[in-house]
Design a protein around this motif. Structure first.
Motif, PDB file in Angstrom:
ATOM      1  N   PRO A  65       0.767  -1.247   0.000  1.00 55.09           N
ATOM      2  CA  PRO A  65       0.000   0.000   0.000  1.00 55.09           C
ATOM      3  C   PRO A  65       0.803   1.306   0.000  1.00 55.09           C
ATOM      4  O   PRO A  65       0.236   2.353  -0.193  1.00 55.09           O
ATOM      5  CB  PRO A  65      -0.843  -0.098   1.263  1.00 55.09           C
ATOM      6  CG  PRO A  65      -0.130  -1.054   2.131  1.00 55.09           C
ATOM      7  CD  PRO A  65       0.605  -1.995   1.229  1.00 55.09           C
ATOM      8  N   LYS A  66       2.079   1.261   0.201  1.00 58.26           N
ATOM      9  CA  LYS A  66       2.878   2.479   0.267  1.00 58.26           C
ATOM     10  C   LYS A  66       3.962   2.424  -0.804  1.00 58.26           C
ATOM     11  O   LYS A  66       4.260   1.345  -1.326  1.00 58.26           O
ATOM     12  CB  LYS A  66       3.543   2.600   1.639  1.00 58.26           C
ATOM     13  CG  LYS A  66       2.575   2.647   2.791  1.00 58.26           C
ATOM     14  CD  LYS A  66       3.335   2.673   4.096  1.00 58.26           C
ATOM     15  CE  LYS A  66       2.372   2.583   5.267  1.00 58.26           C
ATOM     16  NZ  LYS A  66       3.046   2.450   6.533  1.00 58.26           N
ATOM     17  N   PRO A  67       4.582   3.573  -1.110  1.00 60.27           N
ATOM     18  CA  PRO A  67       5.716   3.542  -2.044  1.00 60.27           C
ATOM     19  C   PRO A  67       6.800   2.563  -1.577  1.00 60.27           C
ATOM     20  O   PRO A  67       7.489   1.954  -2.366  1.00 60.27           O
ATOM     21  CB  PRO A  67       6.235   4.974  -2.049  1.00 60.27           C
ATOM     22  CG  PRO A  67       5.075   5.802  -1.622  1.00 60.27           C
ATOM     23  CD  PRO A  67       4.274   4.929  -0.682  1.00 60.27           C
ATOM     24  N   TYR A  68       6.919   2.426  -0.266  1.00 60.24           N
ATOM     25  CA  TYR A  68       7.743   1.358   0.289  1.00 60.24           C
ATOM     26  C   TYR A  68       6.941   0.706   1.410  1.00 60.24           C
ATOM     27  O   TYR A  68       6.199   1.369   2.118  1.00 60.24           O
ATOM     28  CB  TYR A  68       9.092   1.880   0.806  1.00 60.24           C
ATOM     29  CG  TYR A  68       8.980   2.740   2.024  1.00 60.24           C
ATOM     30  CD1 TYR A  68       9.065   2.183   3.299  1.00 60.24           C
ATOM     31  CD2 TYR A  68       8.763   4.105   1.922  1.00 60.24           C
ATOM     32  CE1 TYR A  68       8.936   2.969   4.424  1.00 60.24           C
ATOM     33  CE2 TYR A  68       8.637   4.898   3.058  1.00 60.24           C
ATOM     34  CZ  TYR A  68       8.725   4.328   4.298  1.00 60.24           C
ATOM     35  OH  TYR A  68       8.598   5.104   5.420  1.00 60.24           O
ATOM     36  N   SER A  69       7.060  -0.589   1.516  1.00 59.02           N
ATOM     37  CA  SER A  69       6.297  -1.329   2.522  1.00 59.02           C
ATOM     38  C   SER A  69       7.246  -2.181   3.339  1.00 59.02           C
ATOM     39  O   SER A  69       8.034  -2.943   2.785  1.00 59.02           O
ATOM     40  CB  SER A  69       5.275  -2.252   1.847  1.00 59.02           C
ATOM     41  OG  SER A  69       4.335  -1.510   1.124  1.00 59.02           O
ATOM     42  N   GLY A  70       7.159  -2.047   4.656  1.00 60.03           N
ATOM     43  CA  GLY A  70       7.885  -2.941   5.543  1.00 60.03           C
ATOM     44  C   GLY A  70       7.075  -4.216   5.725  1.00 60.03           C
ATOM     45  O   GLY A  70       5.875  -4.157   5.964  1.00 60.03           O
ATOM     46  N   ILE A  71       7.727  -5.336   5.576  1.00 54.94           N
ATOM     47  CA  ILE A  71       7.056  -6.632   5.676  1.00 54.94           C
ATOM     48  C   ILE A  71       7.757  -7.400   6.795  1.00 54.94           C
ATOM     49  O   ILE A  71       8.980  -7.569   6.770  1.00 54.94           O
ATOM     50  CB  ILE A  71       7.111  -7.381   4.332  1.00 54.94           C
ATOM     51  CG1 ILE A  71       6.419  -6.515   3.272  1.00 54.94           C
ATOM     52  CG2 ILE A  71       6.469  -8.748   4.437  1.00 54.94           C
ATOM     53  CD1 ILE A  71       6.769  -6.841   1.878  1.00 54.94           C
ATOM     54  N   LEU A  72       6.979  -7.858   7.770  1.00 55.13           N
ATOM     55  CA  LEU A  72       7.541  -8.325   9.023  1.00 55.13           C
ATOM     56  C   LEU A  72       8.459  -9.538   8.917  1.00 55.13           C
ATOM     57  O   LEU A  72       9.378  -9.677   9.696  1.00 55.13           O
ATOM     58  CB  LEU A  72       6.418  -8.627  10.015  1.00 55.13           C
ATOM     59  CG  LEU A  72       5.578  -7.419  10.418  1.00 55.13           C
ATOM     60  CD1 LEU A  72       4.471  -7.836  11.355  1.00 55.13           C
ATOM     61  CD2 LEU A  72       6.455  -6.352  11.067  1.00 55.13           C
ATOM     62  N   ASN A  73       8.187 -10.432   7.991  1.00 56.14           N
ATOM     63  CA  ASN A  73       9.034 -11.625   7.896  1.00 56.14           C
ATOM     64  C   ASN A  73       8.876 -12.265   6.524  1.00 56.14           C
ATOM     65  O   ASN A  73       8.051 -11.851   5.713  1.00 56.14           O
ATOM     66  CB  ASN A  73       8.698 -12.614   9.017  1.00 56.14           C
ATOM     67  CG  ASN A  73       7.241 -13.001   9.024  1.00 56.14           C
ATOM     68  OD1 ASN A  73       6.664 -13.362   8.000  1.00 56.14           O
ATOM     69  ND2 ASN A  73       6.608 -12.916  10.191  1.00 56.14           N
ATOM     70  N   THR A  74       9.655 -13.284   6.279  1.00 58.39           N
ATOM     71  CA  THR A  74       9.666 -13.947   4.977  1.00 58.39           C
ATOM     72  C   THR A  74       8.328 -14.618   4.687  1.00 58.39           C
ATOM     73  O   THR A  74       7.854 -14.592   3.552  1.00 58.39           O
ATOM     74  CB  THR A  74      10.822 -14.965   4.916  1.00 58.39           C
ATOM     75  OG1 THR A  74      12.045 -14.285   5.222  1.00 58.39           O
ATOM     76  CG2 THR A  74      10.939 -15.591   3.537  1.00 58.39           C
ATOM     77  N   ASP A  75       7.695 -15.210   5.695  1.00 59.54           N
ATOM     78  CA  ASP A  75       6.390 -15.851   5.487  1.00 59.54           C
ATOM     79  C   ASP A  75       5.353 -14.847   4.976  1.00 59.54           C
ATOM     80  O   ASP A  75       4.602 -15.148   4.043  1.00 59.54           O
ATOM     81  CB  ASP A  75       5.869 -16.489   6.778  1.00 59.54           C
ATOM     82  CG  ASP A  75       6.676 -17.697   7.208  1.00 59.54           C
ATOM     83  OD1 ASP A  75       7.298 -18.337   6.344  1.00 59.54           O
ATOM     84  OD2 ASP A  75       6.681 -18.000   8.418  1.00 59.54           O
ATOM     85  N   GLU A  76       5.322 -13.661   5.583  1.00 59.75           N
ATOM     86  CA  GLU A  76       4.376 -12.627   5.153  1.00 59.75           C
ATOM     87  C   GLU A  76       4.681 -12.167   3.728  1.00 59.75           C
ATOM     88  O   GLU A  76       3.776 -11.959   2.918  1.00 59.75           O
ATOM     89  CB  GLU A  76       4.428 -11.439   6.110  1.00 59.75           C
ATOM     90  CG  GLU A  76       3.426 -10.359   5.767  1.00 59.75           C
ATOM     91  CD  GLU A  76       3.527  -9.147   6.682  1.00 59.75           C
ATOM     92  OE1 GLU A  76       3.073  -8.073   6.243  1.00 59.75           O
ATOM     93  OE2 GLU A  76       4.049  -9.258   7.802  1.00 59.75           O
TER      94      GLU A  76
END
Length: 121
Positions: A65-76
């Motif tokens: 949803p953002k120009p950059y997205s933080g993703i908590l872990n590899t599974d996500e």
């Protein structure tokens, strides 16, 4: 004054469709294959996805949803990537698709390079 410079990667792998027994590159399922291969080694990483654009049943903006997205872990990250049919461009922490032709994987850990080579090459 201390300067923080980006380090040169210890390895770079270029993975085209033929590495995945396909004529087409940068498919979501191919990135899933890369991520699944290194899932154990990267499970504690936080991933960042930048400028994601790809073909999907959902708009890319919904998955990232953002120009950059933080993703908590590899599974996500795998769950999000599974929904992309083909990446047109994107930049992630160490894996980048180029012009629907190939992924480039950059990294500092030679063990991860060896693992990817054993899974895909």
């Amino acid at each position: 004054m201390e300067y923080n410079y980006l380090k040169e990667p210890a390895f770079t792998l270029r993975l085209s469709g033929e590495h995945f027994q396909s004529e087409i590159g940068c498919l979501g399922k191919q990135l899933v294959q890369i991520l699944t291969c290194i899932q154990h080694e990267t499970s504690n990483l936080t991933w960042f996805a930048f400028d994601v654009f790809g073909s999907s049943n959902q708009p890319s903006e919904v998955l990232f949803p953002k120009p950059y997205s933080g993703i908590l872990n590899t599974d996500e990250l795998i769950k999000k990537v599974e929904k992309i049919v083909q990446f047109h461009h994107e930049a992630e922490l160490e894996i980048r698709p180029f012009d629907t032709s190939y992924f480039e994987v950059y990294g500092m850990n030679k063990d991860i390079e060896a693992k990817i080579k054993s899974c895909i090459m």
